[in-house]
Design a protein around this motif. Sequence first.
Motif, PDB file in Angstrom:
ATOM      1  N   ASN A  24      -2.520   1.243  11.140  1.00  0.00           N
ATOM      2  CA  ASN A  24      -3.407   1.705  10.072  1.00  0.00           C
ATOM      3  C   ASN A  24      -3.857   0.436   9.362  1.00  0.00           C
ATOM      4  O   ASN A  24      -3.278   0.039   8.359  1.00  0.00           O
ATOM      5  CB  ASN A  24      -2.658   2.638   9.113  1.00  0.00           C
ATOM      6  CG  ASN A  24      -3.467   2.923   7.857  1.00  0.00           C
ATOM      7  OD1 ASN A  24      -4.691   2.833   7.876  1.00  0.00           O
ATOM      8  ND2 ASN A  24      -2.784   3.237   6.768  1.00  0.00           N
ATOM      9  N   PRO A  25      -4.882  -0.232   9.908  1.00  0.00           N
ATOM     10  CA  PRO A  25      -5.254  -1.537   9.353  1.00  0.00           C
ATOM     11  C   PRO A  25      -6.089  -1.380   8.082  1.00  0.00           C
ATOM     12  O   PRO A  25      -6.548  -0.270   7.782  1.00  0.00           O
ATOM     13  CB  PRO A  25      -6.100  -2.135  10.477  1.00  0.00           C
ATOM     14  CG  PRO A  25      -6.779  -0.957  11.085  1.00  0.00           C
ATOM     15  CD  PRO A  25      -5.791   0.192  10.985  1.00  0.00           C
ATOM     16  N   PRO A  26      -6.310  -2.470   7.354  1.00  0.00           N
ATOM     17  CA  PRO A  26      -7.266  -2.393   6.239  1.00  0.00           C
ATOM     18  C   PRO A  26      -8.632  -2.005   6.810  1.00  0.00           C
ATOM     19  O   PRO A  26      -9.072  -2.608   7.782  1.00  0.00           O
ATOM     20  CB  PRO A  26      -7.307  -3.829   5.703  1.00  0.00           C
ATOM     21  CG  PRO A  26      -6.032  -4.455   6.186  1.00  0.00           C
ATOM     22  CD  PRO A  26      -5.748  -3.807   7.510  1.00  0.00           C
ATOM     23  N   TYR A  27      -9.266  -0.978   6.243  1.00  0.00           N
ATOM     24  CA  TYR A  27     -10.532  -0.529   6.839  1.00  0.00           C
ATOM     25  C   TYR A  27     -11.632  -0.202   5.842  1.00  0.00           C
ATOM     26  O   TYR A  27     -12.680   0.328   6.197  1.00  0.00           O
ATOM     27  CB  TYR A  27     -10.298   0.655   7.775  1.00  0.00           C
ATOM     28  CG  TYR A  27      -9.635   1.904   7.212  1.00  0.00           C
ATOM     29  CD1 TYR A  27     -10.146   2.571   6.110  1.00  0.00           C
ATOM     30  CD2 TYR A  27      -8.511   2.438   7.840  1.00  0.00           C
ATOM     31  CE1 TYR A  27      -9.548   3.736   5.641  1.00  0.00           C
ATOM     32  CE2 TYR A  27      -7.897   3.598   7.379  1.00  0.00           C
ATOM     33  CZ  TYR A  27      -8.420   4.245   6.270  1.00  0.00           C
ATOM     34  OH  TYR A  27      -7.840   5.393   5.811  1.00  0.00           O
ATOM     35  N   ILE A  28     -11.431  -0.493   4.574  1.00  0.00           N
ATOM     36  CA  ILE A  28     -12.496  -0.241   3.604  1.00  0.00           C
ATOM     37  C   ILE A  28     -13.512  -1.383   3.695  1.00  0.00           C
ATOM     38  O   ILE A  28     -13.123  -2.550   3.775  1.00  0.00           O
ATOM     39  CB  ILE A  28     -11.930  -0.170   2.168  1.00  0.00           C
ATOM     40  CG1 ILE A  28     -10.718   0.775   2.083  1.00  0.00           C
ATOM     41  CG2 ILE A  28     -13.013   0.199   1.162  1.00  0.00           C
ATOM     42  CD1 ILE A  28     -11.011   2.243   2.167  1.00  0.00           C
ATOM     43  N   ILE A  79      -6.478   2.784  -6.970  1.00  0.00           N
ATOM     44  CA  ILE A  79      -6.493   1.975  -5.750  1.00  0.00           C
ATOM     45  C   ILE A  79      -7.057   0.587  -6.044  1.00  0.00           C
ATOM     46  O   ILE A  79      -6.421  -0.427  -5.792  1.00  0.00           O
ATOM     47  CB  ILE A  79      -7.329   2.662  -4.639  1.00  0.00           C
ATOM     48  CG1 ILE A  79      -6.813   4.095  -4.397  1.00  0.00           C
ATOM     49  CG2 ILE A  79      -7.308   1.847  -3.355  1.00  0.00           C
ATOM     50  CD1 ILE A  79      -7.655   4.903  -3.421  1.00  0.00           C
ATOM     51  N   LEU A 130       0.842  -1.202   0.000  1.00  0.00           N
ATOM     52  CA  LEU A 130       0.000   0.000   0.000  1.00  0.00           C
ATOM     53  C   LEU A 130       0.879   1.255   0.000  1.00  0.00           C
ATOM     54  O   LEU A 130       1.874   1.324   0.709  1.00  0.00           O
ATOM     55  CB  LEU A 130      -0.907   0.017   1.239  1.00  0.00           C
ATOM     56  CG  LEU A 130      -1.991   1.091   1.215  1.00  0.00           C
ATOM     57  CD1 LEU A 130      -3.226   0.594   0.463  1.00  0.00           C
ATOM     58  CD2 LEU A 130      -2.403   1.529   2.618  1.00  0.00           C
ATOM     59  N   ALA A 183      -4.664  -5.147   1.764  1.00  0.00           N
ATOM     60  CA  ALA A 183      -4.282  -3.986   2.576  1.00  0.00           C
ATOM     61  C   ALA A 183      -5.440  -2.995   2.720  1.00  0.00           C
ATOM     62  O   ALA A 183      -5.330  -2.011   3.443  1.00  0.00           O
ATOM     63  CB  ALA A 183      -3.084  -3.283   1.951  1.00  0.00           C
ATOM     64  N   LEU A 184      -6.536  -3.271   2.006  1.00  0.00           N
ATOM     65  CA  LEU A 184      -7.681  -2.354   2.005  1.00  0.00           C
ATOM     66  C   LEU A 184      -8.898  -2.942   2.698  1.00  0.00           C
ATOM     67  O   LEU A 184      -9.649  -2.241   3.365  1.00  0.00           O
ATOM     68  CB  LEU A 184      -8.085  -2.037   0.555  1.00  0.00           C
ATOM     69  CG  LEU A 184      -7.048  -1.348  -0.334  1.00  0.00           C
ATOM     70  CD1 LEU A 184      -7.495  -1.406  -1.798  1.00  0.00           C
ATOM     71  CD2 LEU A 184      -6.832   0.083   0.097  1.00  0.00           C
ATOM     72  N   ARG A 218      -0.247   7.200   2.852  1.00  0.00           N
ATOM     73  CA  ARG A 218      -1.109   8.355   2.621  1.00  0.00           C
ATOM     74  C   ARG A 218      -0.729   9.488   3.585  1.00  0.00           C
ATOM     75  O   ARG A 218      -0.224   9.226   4.686  1.00  0.00           O
ATOM     76  CB  ARG A 218      -2.576   7.989   2.878  1.00  0.00           C
ATOM     77  CG  ARG A 218      -3.071   6.734   2.168  1.00  0.00           C
ATOM     78  CD  ARG A 218      -3.221   6.976   0.684  1.00  0.00           C
ATOM     79  NE  ARG A 218      -4.188   6.080   0.055  1.00  0.00           N
ATOM     80  CZ  ARG A 218      -3.918   4.934  -0.536  1.00  0.00           C
ATOM     81  NH1 ARG A 218      -2.668   4.484  -0.586  1.00  0.00           N
ATOM     82  NH2 ARG A 218      -4.879   4.209  -1.104  1.00  0.00           N
TER      83      ARG A 218
HETATM   84  N1  GLN Z   1      -6.352   5.152   3.255  1.00  0.00           N
HETATM   85  C1  GLN Z   1      -6.560   4.159   2.245  1.00  0.00           C
HETATM   86  C2  GLN Z   1      -7.582   4.632   1.222  1.00  0.00           C
HETATM   87  O1  GLN Z   1      -8.198   5.636   1.397  1.00  0.00           O
HETATM   88  C3  GLN Z   1      -7.027   2.866   2.858  1.00  0.00           C
HETATM   89  C4  GLN Z   1      -5.977   2.260   3.671  1.00  0.00           C
HETATM   90  C5  GLN Z   1      -6.542   1.362   4.694  1.00  0.00           C
HETATM   91  O2  GLN Z   1      -7.488   0.612   4.464  1.00  0.00           O
HETATM   92  N2  GLN Z   1      -5.975   1.461   5.830  1.00  0.00           N
HETATM   93  O3  GLN Z   1      -7.737   4.016   0.222  1.00  0.00           O
END
Ligand code: GLN
Length: 284
Positions: free
Chosen positions: A191-195, A207, A94, A215-216, A97
């Motif tokens: 900063n874990p995968p958070y989508i 993306i 990833l 990672a998302l 950001r």
């Molecule tokens: N910040 C990333 C995005 O907006 C996502 C990274 C995450 O899931 N930590 O795509």
Amino acid sequence: MRYLVDKLREITTRLRNVGIRDAEREAEALLCLALNINKAALYCHDLIEISNEASSASKLDSMIARRLARQPFQYIAGETEFLGLSLAVGTGVLIPRPETELLVEIVTGIIKVKHKPTLNVLDLCTGSGCIALALAKQFPTSVVHAVDISEIAIRYAAANAATNNINNITFHTGSLYGPVQTHTFDVIVSNPPYIKTFDIALLEPEIRLYEPVEALDGGQDGLHFYKKIITGAAGRLSEGGIMAFELGDTLAAAVMEIASEAGYSKLTLKSDYSSTERFLIINE
Ligand code: GLN
């Protein structure tokens, strides 16, 4: 014969036509990268002829083609900057950001007031290693562990530590606390995968087509990793230790709830550059 300014205009139009937003700035960056010149030279040397330089021209063509296919600029450049560190990035890792720089700055501010000489730090889902590296550099006497499930990510992260001469990090390939079962930490940061799984298809092509989905993807509700990390912290967090997370859009309340259910009461939310509640600090 082609002049740089003409080429710049042409590339800008081509990038704009495929929907790339900041086309002019990106065209400048691609030209500078391919021809190995700085931005000033782009405008001062507008009489430079580039067609004779076959290798630069073909390098430029291939970079433009990749960007037109919506590959992220940072993958084409092969590197990106994070808080003054130059980090290698590419397929399978990833891209750091700007929000994550803010997370590091928040954690740095908290650590500074702690005045603990040897701080044990854990960065879960480290990816390129950006958080671990920035903290390890800032606090050279700290002992940092960085974990990622992806072997590719860990390879990038370890190489990034080496090129930045950072030696106080141990890297582990594995799942969350798995590789660090016997350790305790003063700081657990992630900063874990958070989508949300469903939302991945809605992300920008850069993306969704190119960055590693693992990672998302934070599961159906985006909360999968927060649950595991927060509930798994018992026994891993030292007395007075803190946890710090980057949060997905609209997840703040739900992650706060996970933390309070796990018995944590000192919860602080902080916002990012666009005033979105983006960070949760536990036990600040
Ligand atoms: N910040 C990333 C995005 O907006 C996502 C990274 C995450 O899931 N930590 O795509």
